[in-house]
Design an enzyme around this catalytic site. Structure first.
Site, PDB file in Angstrom:
ATOM      1  CG  ASP A  27      -1.659   1.165   1.483  1.00 27.71           C
ATOM      2  OD1 ASP A  27      -2.239   1.649   0.492  1.00 27.71           O
ATOM      3  OD2 ASP A  27      -1.719   1.658   2.615  1.00 27.71           O
ATOM      4  CD  GLU A  49     -12.192  15.239   7.303  1.00 23.54           C
ATOM      5  OE1 GLU A  49     -12.303  14.936   8.503  1.00 23.54           O
ATOM      6  OE2 GLU A  49     -13.144  15.274   6.509  1.00 23.54           O
ATOM      7  CG  PHE A  71     -14.024  10.422   2.059  1.00 24.84           C
ATOM      8  CD1 PHE A  71     -13.650  11.261   1.015  1.00 24.84           C
ATOM      9  CD2 PHE A  71     -13.421   9.188   2.176  1.00 24.84           C
ATOM     10  CE1 PHE A  71     -12.693  10.858   0.108  1.00 24.84           C
ATOM     11  CE2 PHE A  71     -12.468   8.785   1.264  1.00 24.84           C
ATOM     12  CZ  PHE A  71     -12.095   9.625   0.230  1.00 24.84           C
ATOM     13  CE  LYS A 115     -11.747  17.371   3.449  1.00 27.27           C
ATOM     14  NZ  LYS A 115     -12.811  17.085   4.392  1.00 27.27           N
ATOM     15  NE  ARG A 167      -2.967  11.839   1.573  1.00 29.59           N
ATOM     16  CZ  ARG A 167      -3.391  10.590   1.528  1.00 29.59           C
ATOM     17  NH1 ARG A 167      -2.585   9.638   1.146  1.00 29.59           N
ATOM     18  NH2 ARG A 167      -4.622  10.288   1.875  1.00 29.59           N
TER      19      ARG A 167
END
Lengths: 1174, 318
Positions: free
Chosen positions: A420, A501, A542, A565, A599
């Protein structure tokens, strides 16, 4: 149990790990339930919905008790269940059959109990282990079931054990306590019925989560009021979905739609809240925590399966042997014993009985103790992993954890690693770095986190109609699910499940938009000194499908705004078409950001007409509260509100690489392991991280497969040293059968593959595809819940215990705290364990065949009558006593090379795989054991042929020959362990010679027990006689020496003329040690002194430039360079030598992965990967 | 704190030595083996050679007919001299044969006959079952040839004894007669083995303490042989008078009481006179094998040493 005691107990004695342990241990799934109470009351059919009357004993139906049981057994069920489990193994059935066959009179050549006794001993060991583990669980259950909690009864709060809590009870939970069942929050000590909970037991997330009591029940905040409350709950039946709950609370005809937000789950803990009252809805095994506990899929190692095949092979050999010997018996009967009057009537036999006799005689070709030996060895090997101080992470105080020991050796067989990205390769510590607002970039790469005053200036000068900069910053501060916690020192800490966040909220607060308070219906933002309330009307969460989150809020002014977002591809589709210019510029920025490995998120907003909002809101509540939830309608409504957005800009969040990631990946590549990266991130970010972590270097060709058609564009013939990037949306096509050749010829040939935009299930599909196509061992490593599927699908699953909770770790086979520990886990533990386990297995087969085939040779001299050459009990104890320990010691203490050498030359990893358990090596060992048994029998035969073995003229007999031969076998077999060992440790020597000694001691005692105990009449006096014979002692020196001398010389010639890589390495180690004491490690003292890792602790090989040159020129040659060239028929050899002469791995050598061609001394220390120790 | 403890054991850093089999270890080991083996071999060969053995096969004798063989001893058999009988092609180690005995019975419990089937009991005329003592196939087939040795010239019998030819434990602990002063009375309620002519209590009429289960010939027979070709001790020379130093050279006459049939199964019988050394009887195999292996090792060692010196590149040369 006093309440006070319970209080202490709760706070101190219930460690966090108790509950996840439930998950790990084989919990009761409905099928495997053996527990007493819960099983019987568990509903047989699936409960769709339940109706609960609150605060009354009279329920409409009976619910499951709150007593839980994680035990596998109880007193009655132990035997049947245990036996059932044991006899799932073929070998156990086999030994049972043998033990039963031995009960037939006159068939067994070794008496009736010689299989039953060792078999029972071995079963007893397994049973003790099972009971021990089950008692541990039982004790845990007892403790948990007897916790006290407060239940409302007759207007009083009464203490009750957890096990006695019933559905419908109203209970009171005090700050810091754990919820005993799934309960609906009715009210709390805080305003608006708020409650904070911590769910680390459930999902590993340590941040606080907020829960709020239904509006209709908040007012019932005293026991008197509660007593008068007439309430009913209608909710869905028990299920395992932790994040969903739907139901209705009915209090005095006031209806309220219950959601997950009002449900407090068993296992969670109340925090920062004085007390809460709640109504119990799911108890015991209905609770979501217990519903979620499931057994991890049972994985078996390749070696295990191979061993099983070998055992089946040996079984057929056994059958064949028995048949042949049965035939032999027939021939003897006809040609030799026909008129042997002395045998008289007893010589009459029939073929079938003879075959059975031989079947029993040779049954030990299948090593009875192998299973137990392996279990024992693996148990301790797992201990090594848990205890490895070099896999201990000081910062998080986490040691490596082997959750299974079945796969220890599989770690040495790995050929693919699926990793990952976020949290595994990278740290998952997010920093807000840059942003792009309305086409303008703010921030730079150099600063650790965002520091650009221009943005604040632009905010202050923002006079546009839309106030886009203001919205941008407001969104950062409002659109999230973070909970602020004010610490005692006045600082505010942000808790949230998403580190992105948190990074944005922290970023916003540094820009003057300080997120201060979260109340149930609003948040407070301090905008440059001015406090503004935002009433949060809806939060649309999300998830990996939506890839966006939205907050619908309004201010005191009454303006409704949607802040959204999400991932760029999702957001850009939803913005109005009139912002082409800004979007274009931001897209440019986005790709810049991604190239740096940041990101990215896109932000947008939308203002809503109040009427439109109200209408939408009604529809939305209806859809969400429907039982069961109307998923489709919800999705459509969410979609409706998130369209026609106004584009604000983009943010860049940096997630730094973990320590030593490039070094680790380079080491894996050197070890010939293919590392693939599977990430949910976008292409650019993925490729960039792949580059910076040394997965991809700039010289190799990169082919991107973004669409189905790209598959056809790649011509396998033109490829050489290339990498692939595969998008999540073509995974289905790649996996499909029609592209099988594409997978084989292209995908598997790529030096690395980066898969981006992957969903969790796609990750698992990729793992399965590689397993199927290559038949190789695949290891998955990840840290998040999204990696669980791939971890479980892989042959070996490794979890990183990191920022994203424990879900990956608790479903993994091995968990480590840092990605770079993987290097040690594979190269050291994996390679060692594999080498050891193979040795243990081969040696176990060897010693059995070596001993028991002697019976075959003896059969030629005993008319194939099935007579054993040895005494029956000495045979029976061969595996469980006299030769039980050498293989265990080999499995625990053998070490092919030093750990440091493994790490310096990862190439050895592949070389060790070749020492594996192949058919060729197995056949060699079988041949070797046959040869040994031949020598052992015939040498003994020739020595003792003249049975006058004493000066006093006495004659030996059957057991004089048998016991002598047996002694020679035990000595040979024990010494063979020493010959096979790569390292001699004191403990190995003690056990090898101790085993030999144990035989002598046993024999001396056994020779004396008759007639006091009625066994061993034949053995009476044999030990004394044997040991008084000079010939016996002369043979004791001769037979084992000669038997092993041949092995010794062959091995010596091999080492000298055709050395294996391992041999060369050991010679080098010795040479190095002689030159200077570089590898000596002092004991006692700091753990660092144990650090033998060339990367994390390079000091032990600190070399000057000239020494380095010398080292490089100092090509290690095998001793007989010229001779071996004469004999060199082995093509592999040059390669091996090249390996030895390659420069070792050193710290900093991979500092810049782009400079792939690592030449010692020309290392470029790129700033980006400067590690803490450089 | 979850920090693992650091100890050599836990960190897999136990003191150890890697036995790499390079020239530096292999060549010395091979030489060591030859240095040890050659002297031991010489010692064993000498021991074996010091043993004198005379073996006479008497398969030409006819059952139950007097049979005489002449034995010419050329050199004195000095020291203790033992007499053995040898059988060939006789499977005393046959599984069913070997277990056809009851060791409890041999301790004097006459009624214990399990495992002896079908040689466990006979139905007497009265119909009651009578236990066979000693039971089983081994006892039933006890060897019963007798040997007498005379000096050919003087016709004087060479005095032999059965003392000390069986294992001490056998005579002291493993074989016990049933209690009672009168042995035959003790055996009264049992039946003799079917093949036997005399009752077990009469095995040695001259010496009742050598009768019953404690008869030396019986004990010898009951210690079953490991291989189908075997020897069993018969007697030992009584060393007095002219036999002080052993069996002098000369011509002897062997009178064989030939009762034991072996022809049917192609068995062979022989009578053996042998002295012993510390290593037992004559068997040159071990000595020769020691010498052979020692010699091979010496040769191999020299070859390896030659290769090592000629071609070996020690690392130090670099």
């Amino acid at each position: 149990m006093s309440y006070r005691w319970q209080n202490i107990f709760w706070r101190n004695a219930l460690p966090d790990y108790i509950l996840p342990d439930f998950i790990r241990y084989r919990l009761l799934t409905t099928e495997s339930t053996s527990s007493t109470t819960s099983a019987s009351t568990m509903p047989q059919h699936r409960e769709v919905s339940r109706h609960i009357k609150v605060n009354t004993e009279l329920q409409t139906r009976k619910f499951c008790s709150n007593e839980i049981s994680t035990c596998k057994y109880n007193a009655i069920s132990f035997l049947p269940r245990f036996l059932l489990e044991q006899f799932r193994r073929y070998s156990n059935i086999f030994f049972l059959v043998i033990a039963l066959l031995q009960q037939i009179p006159d068939v067994s050549p070794t008496g009736r109990y010689t299989t039953a006794v060792p078999f029972l001993m071995i079963m007893a060991i397994s049973a003790i282990k099972e009971i021990f583990e089950d008692l541990k669980r039982r004790r845990m259950d007892y403790i948990v079931n007897n916790y006290l909690t407060l239940v409302l009864k007759d207007k009083e709060w009464k203490e009750k054990e957890w096990k006695n809590i019933k559905v419908g009870d109203i209970i009171k939970i005090i700050d810091g306590h754990v919820f005993p069942a799934d309960i609906v929050l009715l009210t709390s000590s805080e305003h608006h019925g708020l409650a904070y909970i911590e769910t680390s037991n459930l999902d590993g997330e340590t941040n606080l989560k907020i829960r709020q009591a239904p509006k209709v029940s908040v007012e019932y905040n005293t026991k008197e009021k509660l007593e008068d409350m007439q309430a009913e709950i209608e909710c869905e039946g028990p299920n395992k979905n932790i994040s969903n709950f739907a139901g209705t609370l009915l209090i005095h005809n006031n209806k309220y739609a219950l959601k997950a937000n009002e449900l407090l789950l068993r296992g969670a803990r109340l925090k920062n809240t004085a007390w809460v009252y709640g109504a119990v809805v799911y108890t015991g095994h209905d609770a979501k925590l217990l519903r979620n506990s499931k057994t991890a899929p049972l994985k078996r190692s390749t070696i295990d399966m191979l061993t099983n095949n070998r055992i089946i092979f040996l079984f057929f050999v056994l059958v064949a042997l028995a048949l042949v010997c049965g035939g032999g018996a027939k021939i003897y009967d006809i040609f030799y014993l026909n008129d042997a009057w002395y045998l008289g009537k007893i010589a009459e036999t029939n073929f079938a009985w003879n075959v059975l006799t031989f079947f029993i005689l040779y049954n030990n070709l299948i090593p009875i103790s192998l299973q137990v030996t392996l279990e024992l060895v693996r148990f301790f090997q797992a201990g090594y992993i848990n205890q490895d101080i070099q896999m201990y992470d000081e910062e998080s105080d986490t040691a490596a954890n082997a959750r299974t020991s079945n796969l220890n050796e599989e770690l040495g067989q790995v050929q693919y690693i699926m990793t990952d990205k976020t949290g595994t390769l990278t740290r998952n510590i997010m920093k807000f770095k840059k942003c792009s607002v309305q086409g303008i970039n703010y921030g730079n790469d150099e600063d650790d986190s965002f520091r650009d005053g221009k943005l604040v200036e632009d905010f202050k000068n923002d006079n546009s109609d839309n106030k886009l900069v203001t919205h941008f910053l407001t969104l950062m501060a409002v659109c999230h699910t973070i909970v602020p916690e004010e610490k005692e020192d006045g600082k505010v800490e942000y808790h949230g499940s998403s580190p992105d966040e948190s990074a944005l909220v922290r970023g916003a607060s540094r820009l003057g938009f300080i997120f201060e308070t979260r109340a149930p219906d609003h948040v407070v933002i301090k905008k440059h000194g001015e406090e503004i309330k935002y009433y949060i009307d809806h939060t649309i969460d999300f998830d990996s499908d939506r890839k966006r989150m939205s907050v619908i809020c309004h201010t005191d002014e009454g303006k409704y705004i949607v802040y959204t977002k999400g991932a760029d591809n999702v957001i850009l589709k939803r913005v109005k078409k009139d912002q082409v210019e800004a979007v274009k510029k931001s897209e440019q920025h986005l790709s810049d950001y991604a190239e740096k490995g940041y990101r990215t998120l896109c932000l947008c907003y939308r203002t809503l007409d109040a009427d439109f909002y109200k209408e939408w809101s009604e529809k939305y509540s209806k859809a969400t509260t429907a039982v069961p939830k109307d998923e489709k309608a919800v999705a459509e409504l969410e979609n409706e509100i998130e369209t026609d957005m106004i584009f604000l800009g983009a943010t860049a969040i940096e997630d730094k690489l973990q320590d030593y990631v490039p070094e680790t990946i380079m080491a894996m590549k050197k070890a010939d392991i293919k590392v693939w990266m599977l990430t949910g991130d976008k292409k650019e970010t993925a490729i960039n991280i792949a580059q910076s972590s040394a997965l991809i270097d700039s010289k190799t060709q990169l082919h991107i497969i973004q669409h189905k058609n790209d598959i056809y564009k790649i011509k396998p013939s033109q490829l050489n040293n290339f990498t692939l990037a595969i998008s999540g949306n073509v995974v289905k096509d790649v996996i499909s059968a029609e592209h099988k050749t594409f997978v084989n010829d292209v995908v598997l040939k790529a030096t690395t593959v980066v898969c981006y935009r992957m969903t969790p299930s796609q990750k698992a599909e990729i793992v399965e595809m590689v397993q199927k196509a290559s038949n190789d061992v695949v290891l998955s490593v990840g840290d998040g819940a999204n990696d669980v599927a791939m971890i479980q699908a892989a042959n070996v699953g490794v979890g990183i215990t990191g920022q994203e909770g424990l879900q990956a770790a608790s479903s993994s086979d091995y968990s480590i705290a840092q990605f770079h520990f993987l290097r040690r886990l594979l190269l050291v533990h994996g390679a060692f364990n594999h080498d050891r386990t193979v040795k243990v297995i081969l040696y176990s087969f060897y010693k059995n065949i070596c001993l028991y085939i002697i019976e075959l040779w003896f059969a030629f001299f005993s008319a194939f009558s099935g007579q054993t050459i040895f005494d029956r009990w000495t045979i029976a104890l061969f595996n469980v006593v006299f030769t039980a320990f050498p293989p265990v010691m080999l499995g625990l203490f053998d070490r092919p090379v030093k750990a440091r050498t493994m790490l310096e030359y990862p190439q050895l990893y592949r070389k060790f795989q070749e020492r594996a358990f192949s058919n060729r090596i197995f056949a060699l060992w079988i041949a070797l054991s046959l040869w040994h048994s031949l020598l052992l029998f015939f040498l003994t035969y020739l020595i003792m042929e003249n049975s006058i073995l004493w000066e006093s003229g006495e004659v030996g007999g059957w057991l004089m020959l048998g016991c002598s031969a047996y002694t020679y076998v035990v000595v040979t077999v024990c010494l063979k362990a020493l010959l096979e060992a790569d390292t001699w440790t004191a403990i190995l020597l003690v056990f090898c010679f101790g085993s030999i000694l144990s035989w002598f001691i046993f024999m001396i005692i056994y020779s004396e027990v008759w007639p006091w105990i009625s066994i061993g009449a034949d053995m009476k006096g044999v030990a004394g006689m044997m040991m008084s014979s000079g010939t016996f002692w002369a043979g004791l020196i001769f037979v084992p020496t000669v038997t092993l001398l041949i092995d010794f010389i062959i091995k010596g010639v091999q080492t000298s003329l055709f050395p294996s890589p391992r041999d060369l390495m050991v010679m080098k180690e010795k040479e190095d040690a002689k030159k200077k004491n570089v590898h000596t490690i002092r004991v006692r003292g700091d753990s660092d002194e144990y650090n033998d890792d060339p990367i994390t602790n390079p000091t032990t090989t600190e070399t000057t430039a000239s020494e380095r040159d010398q080292l490089r020129n100092n090509k290690i040659k095998p001793e007989y360079g010229s001779v071996s060239q004469l004999f060199n028929s082995n093509g592999l050899e040059n390669e091996d030598r090249a390996l030895i002469n390659s420069p070792p791995v050193e710290n900093g050598a991979y500092a810049n992965p782009v400079m792939e061609d690592v030449e010692l001394g020309t290392v470029d220390h790129s700033a980006r990967f400067n590690k803490r120790n450089t | 704190m979850n920090k693992p403890k650091s100890s050599r054991l836990r960190q897999q850093k136990l003191q150890s030595w890697e036995p790499t089999l390079t020239a530096n270890t292999v060549i010395p080991t091979i030489f060591l083996v030859s240095v040890v083996f050659i002297p031991v071999g010489i010692f064993l060969v000498l021991a074996s050679n010091s043993v004198k053995e005379y073996s006479v096969s008497y398969d030409d004798c006819v059952i139950d007919q007097p049979c005489i063989h002449t034995i010419i001893i050329n050199e004195e058999f000095s020291g203790d001299v033992y007499f053995y009988y040898g059988l060939k092609n006789y499977y005393q180690n046959h599984r069913r044969y070997l277990k056809s005995r009851n060791d409890k019975q041999l301790l004097g419990n006459l009624e214990s006959v399990s495992e002896c089937e079908p040689y466990h009991q006979v139905n007497s005329t009265s119909g009651a079952a009578q236990a066979i003592a000693p039971c089983g196939a081994i006892a039933n087939s006890m060897f019963n040839d007798t040997f007498k040795l005379y000096e050919a010239t003087t016709n004087q019998e060479v005095k032999l004894t059965y003392d000390g030819i069986v294992w001490d434990v056998d005579i002291k602990e493993k074989f016990k007669n049933p209690p009672g002063d009168d042995l035959c009375a003790a055996f009264q309620n049992t039946h003799k083995p079917l093949n036997w002519i005399i009752s077990p209590c009469q095995l040695d009429r001259a010496n009742s303490s050598n009768s019953g289960f404690q008869n030396v010939d019986f004990i010898v027979w009951m210690r079953t042989a490991a291989l189908p070709t075997f020897r069993k001790p018969y007697r030992k020379l009584i060393r007095n008078g002219s036999y002080q130093n052993g069996l002098p050279a000369g011509t002897y006459r062997l009178e064989i009481g030939n009762h034991y049939p072996v022809k049917s199964f192609n068995g062979k019988k022989s009578f053996i006179i042998s002295t012993t050394s510390w290593a037992g009887g004559q068997n040159s195999f071990l000595g020769v094998a020691y010498l052979f292996v020692g010699g091979i090792c010496l040769l191999l060692g020299l070859i390896f040493l030659f290769i090592h010196l000629k071609y070996g590149q020690s690392h130090k040369e670099d």
